[in-house]
Write a protein that holds these residues in place. Structure first.
Motif, PDB file in Angstrom:
ATOM      1  N   CYS B   6       0.854  -1.179   0.000  1.00 24.82           N
ATOM      2  CA  CYS B   6       0.000   0.000   0.000  1.00 24.82           C
ATOM      3  C   CYS B   6       0.895   1.235   0.000  1.00 24.82           C
ATOM      4  N   HIS B   8       0.469   3.920   1.333  1.00 29.37           N
ATOM      5  CA  HIS B   8       0.428   4.616   2.627  1.00 29.37           C
ATOM      6  C   HIS B   8       0.912   3.749   3.780  1.00 29.37           C
ATOM      7  N   CYS B   9       0.654   2.447   3.707  1.00 31.59           N
ATOM      8  CA  CYS B   9       0.902   1.582   4.866  1.00 31.59           C
ATOM      9  C   CYS B   9       2.063   0.617   4.674  1.00 31.59           C
ATOM     10  N   HIS B  57      -8.138  -0.498   0.683  1.00 33.92           N
ATOM     11  CA  HIS B  57      -7.444  -0.974   1.882  1.00 33.92           C
ATOM     12  C   HIS B  57      -8.340  -0.793   3.108  1.00 33.92           C
ATOM     13  N   CYS B  61      -5.571   1.746   5.820  1.00 34.81           N
ATOM     14  CA  CYS B  61      -5.775   3.195   5.735  1.00 34.81           C
ATOM     15  C   CYS B  61      -7.118   3.569   5.115  1.00 34.81           C
TER      16      CYS B  61
HETATM   17 ZN   LIG Z   1      -3.110   1.429   3.266  1.00 33.43          ZN
END
Ligand SMILES: [Zn+2]
Ligand SMILES: Cc1cc2nc3c(=O)[nH]c(=O)nc-3n(C[C@H](O)[C@H](O)[C@H](O)COP(=O)(O)OP(=O)(O)OC[C@H]3O[C@@H](n4cnc5c(N)ncnc54)[C@H](O)[C@@H]3O)c2cc1C
Lengths: 417, 82, 210
Positions: B6, B8-9, B57, B61
């Motif tokens: 991901c 972001h993650c 996701h 997030c």
């Molecule tokens: Zn994420």
């Protein structure tokens, strides 16, 4: 065709079983056929049989890229039923169920039709209401169905933990005429009966291109050479989009994987088919004693023909929640099949933008039970050019006119069907 | 088992994500005819190979991302923000 | 029967005592309470939010760029869970007071939603904590990866979980993992914790406000 009977069995037993003949001819392809059917799964073979039996068309080849019966016809969990919601579907699937009831006599082949009943469980009042509605829709079509309360579920199937904390069972919905059929026997039974009527069954013959002349398909290019055809029929389940692309059009289909599992064999434990209404799990016990079970699709487009671990885990967890006793069994085998998931969750038996090419697809996770009726209807379409009345609602044009059949009301999202 | 990275993650297990279908489609405009909407809503390329797709996701997030994945081998080509 | 305290009435874990195997290194399981607010950056207000947060003494880790960090300043722990999205947690006070304070401090720079009444928090601590959580958690909890300033949202036992470390930096040996789950799943999640810790054994501590 050598007929099977108790007399022949006794005779062969006395002769040391030396007199049996192959059940069907493993043919080499000719240069040209009246009808070429791509895909020797249940639908391709049943269509060939019905072309020969109902319409006298025997100049037919059924081509498969692999050996007979290794597609979804031999990978499914063998359940047959007609407990649908919309009236045209109830009619179609119940017709199929009636054909199953007489199939062994018809094909002279033991396909082990077992009408042991199929129980769907409800876990909330809303779900029970929905089942009641479905039951009423079935009764209006003259199909018997029983609504059960919690005690009746428990009496019918003591294995079910009706009081389980997360999803207690409030009742169920039982179709007694539903049940199971030995899946590979279906492929062999139809292959044998079609072969006996002159149909060529050609294994290891992969279609690689579908050359066109204007709006018509000339035939099929294969790994064993070009085969000309007046008419081409696609019955390739999860590979439908690939074959349609060869012929130059797109289908409302996504390919997804569904898994199945079998445990070690145990003594008779479960004498009906049970479908969990709160998680991904359904189960029956095979005649060999193994519990055969499955769940939902893996959840995303896949041609991998093998399952993924998260869904395997989810199915087992759901199974043990429903029937805690199952935790004592070991799962022996697991496999996946690539399925033709349609955008409304319903099949397509239809003509296509290519004039002489018909398609049978969109069977999703439920096309096994439909094989006898699907073969009848597709053969009718190919022979007469007009849809069979029982399958008129399965035309491709429904996606254009808006007459989609969404049994569950989830919209055009195959990963949710 | 997929491991999806991901944006972001970082790398996460597939169970945290929900598949949301083909991401190569673009919605027709008001000037387009019904046929264009039919294609958009129902017809799919459905390739046996690289596929551009939406994943959400939800278990992380909660953002949508686009993923390139091979539908036959499950090899992931890359993930990014839409 | 005594009346359960606010926020601790959901039962979850059994009464204090020992659970599972009598190992040498039982984990400690504890339910605890937090007031919580979800803070979301308003579009185009990053600068204003940075300013307002500083005024409140509120650390906003990642500040919109990345997820996965947590930070504790004084009594408030802030977890960056997505770009521009944080969960701020504080020891229970007068109902609504924490949310009001954050909301009035951040004004129009963020939306602030009180979520504490919908959360159940657990802590799992001790040397075997990682091993216990690994029975259902698919994140790498090794101290080199999941440090005391890491936070994440993930899924454990099919339940959405917000995970962070509640210990002081340097407590690698004996980490304290904190997990917040939706209150309606608290009981199911407690089942998971009990199952996962049966092998190592667990010391169940009384529910706490700390
Ligand atoms: Zn994420
Ligand atoms: C795990 C699982 C469980 C299921 N459980 C049930 C159930 O309980 N009840 C039920 O009703 N349905 C069930 N189904 C669905 C059912 O099995 C299918 O809908 C049905 O079998 C599909 O039709 P078919 O038999 O014609 O397909 P298949 O047997 O898959 O036939 C298609 C054939 O096309 C061939 N082919 C593909 N591409 C080419 C090519 N280029 N050239 C030549 N040949 C090609 C393939 O090799 C294959 O043999 C299940 C499916 C799966 C995967």
């Amino acid at each position: 065709m050598q007929r099977y009977s108790a007399f022949r069995l006794a005779l062969e037993a006395l002769r040391g079983h030396g007199g049996w003949q192959p059940a069907w001819r493993d043919a080499a392809p000719k240069d040209r056929y009246k009808v070429v059917i791509v895909g020797a799964g249940g639908h391709g073979l049943a269509t060939a049989y019905h072309l020969a039996r109902d319409h006298g068309i025997t100049d037919v080849a059924v081509l498969d890229k692999g050996p007979l019966g290794l597609g979804n016809v031999g990978r499914n969990t063998t359940i047959i039923r007609s407990n649908y919601f919309t009236a045209p579907n109830i009619r179609f699937y119940d017709h199929s169920l009636k054909l199953w009831e007489n199939l062994e006599r018809e094909l002279n082949f033991n396909v082990m039709v077992s009408q042991r009943g199929s129980l769907n469980l409800a876990h909330s009042d809303g779900q029970r209401d929905l089942f009641a509605r479905r039951a009423n829709a079935m009764r209006l079509e003259g199909v018997a169905i029983e609504m059960l309360d919690k005690d009746a579920v428990k009496a019918l199937c003591p294995l079910i933990d009706v009081d389980n904390g997360r999803y207690p069972v409030v009742g169920g919905f039982l179709q007694r005429r539903a049940g199971t059929v030995r899946h590979d026997a279906v492929a062999w039974g139809y292959a044998r009966a079609a072969s006996a009527r002159g149909v060529d069954i050609v294994q290891h013959c992969e279609v690689t291109a579908i050359p066109r002349e204007g709006a018509r398909a000339m035939g099929v290019e294969t790994t064993r050479g070009f085969i000309g055809a007046d008419k081409v029929v696609l019955a390739v389940a999860g590979h439908s989009s690939r074959l349609a692309a060869m012929a130059g059009f797109r289908l409302p289909i996504e390919t997804h994987v569904l898994q199945a599992f079998v445990t070690e064999a145990v003594k008779p434990l479960l004498d009906i088919v049970v479908t969990y209404g709160a998680g991904h799990f359904y189960v029956s016990q095979s005649d060999k004693g193994g519990l055969v079970f499955g769940g939902g699709t893996d959840g995303y487009n896949s041609y991998a023909q093998r399952g993924t671990l998260p869904m395997a885990e989810e199915v087992h967890a759901a199974g043990i929640t429903l029937m805690p006793a199952l935790s004592r069994l070991r799962t022996l085998r697991q496999w996946g099949g690539v399925m033709d998931m349609s955008m409304d969750g319903n099949p397509i038996i239809s003509t296509t933008p290519v004039e002489n090419l018909a398609v049978s697809t969109g069977w999703c996770y439920g096309g096994f039970k439909a094989i006898p009726a699907g073969g009848t209807c597709l053969a009718h379409l190919v022979a007469t050019g007009a849809p069979h009345p029982l399958a008129a609602h399965f035309g491709l044009n429904r996606f254009e006119t808006g007459a989609v059949i969404d049994e569950r009301g989830v919209g055009p999202h195959p990963y949710l069907h | 088992m997929l491991r999806i990275t991901c944006p972001h993650c970082g790398p996460r297990d597939e169970i945290e994500f929900r598949y949301r279908g083909d991401a190569s489609l673009s919605r027709p405009g008001p000037e387009d005819d019904a046929k264009a909407f039919q294609r958009y809503a129902y017809e799919r390329e459905n390739p046996a190979g690289m596929h551009l797709e939406w994943w959400l996701h939800v278990g992380g997030c909660r953002r949508a991302l686009k993923l390139q994945r091979d539908t036959a081998s499950h090899v992931i080509g890359g993930a990014g923000e839409p | 029967m005594s009346k359960p305290e606010r926020g601790l009435g959901w039962g979850g874990l059994p009464p204090p005592g020992h659970h599972g195997a009598l190992g040498r290194d039982p984990v400690k399981l504890q339910a605890f309470m937090r007031d919580a607010v979800e803070v979301r950056l308003a579009p185009g207000m990053a600068e204003a939010l940075r300013h307002a947060a500083a005024g409140l003494g509120l650390a906003l880790p990642g500040m919109g760029e990345s997820a996965g960090t947590g930070s504790a300043t004084g009594a408030v722990t802030t977890l960056g869970l997505a770009p521009g999205e944080w969960l701020a947690l504080a020891r229970p006070e007068e109902p609504g007071a924490f949310a009001r304070r954050i909301a009035s401090g951040l004004e129009a720079a963020a939306s602030v939603v009180e979520t504490g009444h919908g959360l159940a928090c657990f802590s799992v601590s001790g040397r075997a904590a990682r091993e216990v959580l690994a029975k259902g958690c698919r994140l790498d909890l090794h101290p080199a990866v999941f440090t005391s300033s890491t936070a994440a949202r993930t899924v454990i036992a099919q339940i959405p979980v917000t995970l962070w470390r509640k210990d002081e930096a340097g407590a690698a040996d004996s980490p304290v993992f904190a997990l917040a789950v939706p209150l309606t799943f608290a009981q199911s999640f407690a089942h998971f914790l009990l199952g996962a810790s049966a092998g190592t054994g667990a010391e169940i501590l009384p529910a706490s406000k700390d």
